[in-house]
Design a protein around this motif. Structure first.
Motif, PDB file in Angstrom:
ATOM      1  N   ALA A  31       5.493 -32.524  -7.279  1.00  0.00           N
ATOM      2  CA  ALA A  31       6.453 -32.149  -8.335  1.00  0.00           C
ATOM      3  C   ALA A  31       7.771 -31.654  -7.744  1.00  0.00           C
ATOM      4  CB  ALA A  31       5.845 -31.086  -9.234  1.00  0.00           C
ATOM      5  N   ASP A  71      16.708 -32.072  -5.988  1.00  0.00           N
ATOM      6  CA  ASP A  71      18.118 -31.931  -6.376  1.00  0.00           C
ATOM      7  C   ASP A  71      18.966 -31.252  -5.304  1.00  0.00           C
ATOM      8  OD1 ASP A  71      16.608 -29.591  -6.884  1.00  0.00           O
ATOM      9  OD2 ASP A  71      18.047 -28.860  -8.343  1.00  0.00           O
ATOM     10  N   GLN A  72      18.330 -30.561  -4.355  1.00  0.00           N
ATOM     11  CA  GLN A  72      19.091 -29.815  -3.353  1.00  0.00           C
ATOM     12  C   GLN A  72      19.252 -30.562  -2.027  1.00  0.00           C
ATOM     13  OE1 GLN A  72      20.768 -27.051  -3.849  1.00  0.00           O
ATOM     14  NE2 GLN A  72      20.124 -27.070  -5.992  1.00  0.00           N
ATOM     15  N   SER A  90      15.806 -28.924 -16.737  1.00  0.00           N
ATOM     16  CA  SER A  90      16.885 -28.050 -16.308  1.00  0.00           C
ATOM     17  C   SER A  90      17.162 -26.993 -17.371  1.00  0.00           C
ATOM     18  CB  SER A  90      18.098 -28.937 -16.044  1.00  0.00           C
ATOM     19  OG  SER A  90      19.272 -28.326 -16.451  1.00  0.00           O
ATOM     20  N   LYS A  91      17.566 -25.794 -16.898  1.00  0.00           N
ATOM     21  CA  LYS A  91      17.787 -24.723 -17.877  1.00  0.00           C
ATOM     22  C   LYS A  91      19.046 -24.972 -18.693  1.00  0.00           C
ATOM     23  CE  LYS A  91      19.407 -21.500 -14.325  1.00  0.00           C
ATOM     24  NZ  LYS A  91      18.829 -22.241 -13.234  1.00  0.00           N
ATOM     25  N   GLY A 119      13.705 -28.314  -4.220  1.00  0.00           N
ATOM     26  CA  GLY A 119      13.437 -29.509  -5.006  1.00  0.00           C
ATOM     27  C   GLY A 119      14.384 -30.625  -4.553  1.00  0.00           C
TER      28      GLY A 119
HETATM   29  N1  AQP Z   1      13.339 -29.984 -12.408  1.00  0.00           N
HETATM   30  C1  AQP Z   1      13.071 -29.481 -11.213  1.00  0.00           C
HETATM   31  N2  AQP Z   1      12.035 -29.961 -10.494  1.00  0.00           N
HETATM   32  C2  AQP Z   1      11.734 -29.444  -9.274  1.00  0.00           C
HETATM   33  N3  AQP Z   1      12.433 -28.438  -8.705  1.00  0.00           N
HETATM   34  C3  AQP Z   1      13.465 -27.925  -9.394  1.00  0.00           C
HETATM   35  N4  AQP Z   1      14.338 -26.934  -9.131  1.00  0.00           N
HETATM   36  C4  AQP Z   1      15.202 -26.809 -10.163  1.00  0.00           C
HETATM   37  N5  AQP Z   1      14.919 -27.699 -11.116  1.00  0.00           N
HETATM   38  C5  AQP Z   1      13.835 -28.412 -10.675  1.00  0.00           C
HETATM   39  C6  AQP Z   1      14.306 -26.154  -7.903  1.00  0.00           C
HETATM   40  O1  AQP Z   1      14.308 -24.779  -8.251  1.00  0.00           O
HETATM   41  C7  AQP Z   1      14.980 -24.034  -7.231  1.00  0.00           C
HETATM   42  C8  AQP Z   1      15.968 -23.096  -7.867  1.00  0.00           C
HETATM   43  O2  AQP Z   1      17.065 -23.803  -8.319  1.00  0.00           O
HETATM   44  P1  AQP Z   1      18.429 -23.124  -8.699  1.00  0.00           P
HETATM   45  O3  AQP Z   1      18.409 -21.684  -8.611  1.00  0.00           O
HETATM   46  O4  AQP Z   1      19.515 -23.809  -7.958  1.00  0.00           O
HETATM   47  O5  AQP Z   1      18.463 -23.543 -10.153  1.00  0.00           O
HETATM   48  P2  AQP Z   1      18.893 -24.942 -10.631  1.00  0.00           P
HETATM   49  O6  AQP Z   1      18.485 -26.022  -9.704  1.00  0.00           O
HETATM   50  O7  AQP Z   1      20.349 -24.803 -10.927  1.00  0.00           O
HETATM   51  O8  AQP Z   1      17.993 -24.990 -11.872  1.00  0.00           O
HETATM   52  P3  AQP Z   1      18.352 -25.823 -13.108  1.00  0.00           P
HETATM   53  O9  AQP Z   1      17.389 -25.531 -14.167  1.00  0.00           O
HETATM   54  O10 AQP Z   1      18.554 -27.237 -12.720  1.00  0.00           O
HETATM   55  O11 AQP Z   1      19.736 -25.187 -13.528  1.00  0.00           O
HETATM   56  P4  AQP Z   1      20.963 -25.917 -14.117  1.00  0.00           P
HETATM   57  O12 AQP Z   1      20.525 -26.474 -15.430  1.00  0.00           O
HETATM   58  O13 AQP Z   1      21.967 -24.810 -14.215  1.00  0.00           O
HETATM   59  O14 AQP Z   1      21.324 -26.991 -13.133  1.00  0.00           O
HETATM   60  C9  AQP Z   1      15.605 -25.050  -6.284  1.00  0.00           C
HETATM   61  O15 AQP Z   1      14.769 -25.168  -5.151  1.00  0.00           O
HETATM   62  C10 AQP Z   1      15.578 -26.322  -7.084  1.00  0.00           C
HETATM   63  O16 AQP Z   1      15.480 -27.454  -6.241  1.00  0.00           O
END
Ligand code: AQP
Length: 345
Positions: free
Chosen positions: A195, A159-160, A209-210, A157
């Motif tokens: 998305a 965010d990475q 986000s979780k 996504g």
């Molecule tokens: N909102 C999002 N939209 C699209 N892609 C998303 N990803 C996370 N949130 C969104 C993608 O999911 C994959 C796994 O991500 P992760 O394991 O790094 O989890 P995360 O990004 O830490 O998920 P959260 O929910 O955002 O956790 P918190 O709240 O702890 O920060 C990745 O490919 C990410 O891009």
């Protein structure tokens, strides 16, 4: 910072990604990650998908829950359609080479690079001195995850994106410093589809986000049909009807988000969705979106539940995947040890 003019990597295409074993998956993870991993299985390149349990412990995880969270992510992979015959599915910590290469990369990455990482700033909040060192070096471990398999493409996504840039910088510096041009590829982030950044249902400016304290902000993969419908009904919107083009949608972040979710769930473009709903208000659109979300997620959650009732089946997949992954990873680490000059007597 990355200098793409150095001799190019000429190894095979490989695709790799992962999700943290930190509990509840949401619609953002499903659309931004899971659904896209499945689509990449048919591209003729090996796909490695891991459960990031080493990353998960950068924030506190209850030891008695971590194993089941790891199985839960693996169950989500399988339930979404990843086929273990074609895709190598494994727990990150089961391949020790991740930690070994991460150490070498800790000595390649510069503090100044990590200081710029926005995710650390967001996740550590106001008390960064209390955050774990692991949370700070999280993107270095992520670089090791990717480069251990010499992955060339990383579906993620939005965010990475910054972390992927750091991975490229680490690969480039390693290749330069150790006189090993083209040893590591400079992997490309694959950020595609409508998305890549699913937003909160309560705030169109914040990522779904979780860790959002409001459960109404996200659709969890474990939500039942009534909960999904209620969350979509309560989603923040505006009183305007939907226009017929993305341009005309203008600055309406909540509306944009719901359109993007509909498009991703129905495998259409956002333009196609707008063409279908132009002139209608959210009173008409939301029930359709709820119906589509339930229809798309129900089979995935049902299969996840079935698999979670059979942990031995999940463990078989993870063990076999870890063995296949370790073959590739151990080869890379053996080469790295030689390049770095570690004793090999
Ligand atoms: N909102 C999002 N939209 C699209 N892609 C998303 N990803 C996370 N949130 C969104 C993608 O999911 C994959 C796994 O991500 P992760 O394991 O790094 O989890 P995360 O990004 O830490 O998920 P959260 O929910 O955002 O956790 P918190 O709240 O702890 O920060 C990745 O490919 C990410 O891009």
């Amino acid at each position: 910072m990355t200098d793409d003019s150095s001799p190019a990597y000429n190894g095979p295409r490989r695709i790799l990604s992962g999700i943290q074993a930190s509990g509840a998956l949401h619609l953002g993870n499903y659309l931004g990650a899971l659904k896209r991993f499945v689509a990449l299985q048919d591209q003729g390149a090996p796909v490695f998908v891991f459960v990031a349990d080493l990353h998960a412990i950068t924030v506190w995880q209850e030891p008695e829950k971590l194993t089941s969270q790891t199985r839960e992510i693996a169950a989500a992979y399988l339930a979404s359609g990843l086929d273990p015959a074609r895709t190598i599915i494994f727990p990150q910590s089961a391949v020790r080479a991740h930690a070994e290469l991460a150490w070498v990369f800790n000595c390649v990455a510069r503090l100044g690079w990590l200081d710029r990482m926005t995710q650390f700033k967001e996740k550590s909040g106001k008390h960064k001195e209390r955050a774990s060192v692991g949370l700070y070096t999280y993107p270095v471990l992520q670089a090791a995850d990717i480069l251990l398999y010499k992955a060339t493409e990383v579906p993620v996504g939005e965010d990475q994106k910054q972390h992927l840039e750091l991975t490229r910088d680490i690969a480039q510096k390693f290749n330069n410093d150790f006189g090993a041009p083209g040893f590591f590829p400079l992997p490309e982030p694959v950020i595609q589809g409508p998305a890549t950044r699913v937003m909160s249902l309560r705030d169109g400016q914040a990522k779904m986000s979780k860790s959002d304290p409001s459960d109404l902000s996200r659709i969890n993969l474990t939500d039942d049909a009534d909960t999904i419908a209620a969350k979509i009904r309560k989603a923040k919107t505006d009183p305007e009807p939907l226009p017929d083009s993305l341009d005309a949608l203008g600055e309406r972040p909540e509306a944009r988000n719901l359109i993007a979710i509909y498009a991703a769930l129905s495998d259409q473009s956002r333009e196609q969705v707008l063409a279908q709903f132009a002139g209608q208000g959210f009173g008409a659109f939301k029930p359709k979106l709820a119906e589509l979300a339930v229809e798309s997620l129900a089979p995935v959650t049902a299969e996840m539940r079935r698999l979670m009732g059979d942990p031995a089946e999940i463990d078989r997949v993870l063990r076999a995947g870890a063995e296949r992954a370790a073959e590739v990873a151990d080869r890379t680490v053996a080469e790295v040890r030689q390049i770095v000059g570690f004793w090999n007597g």
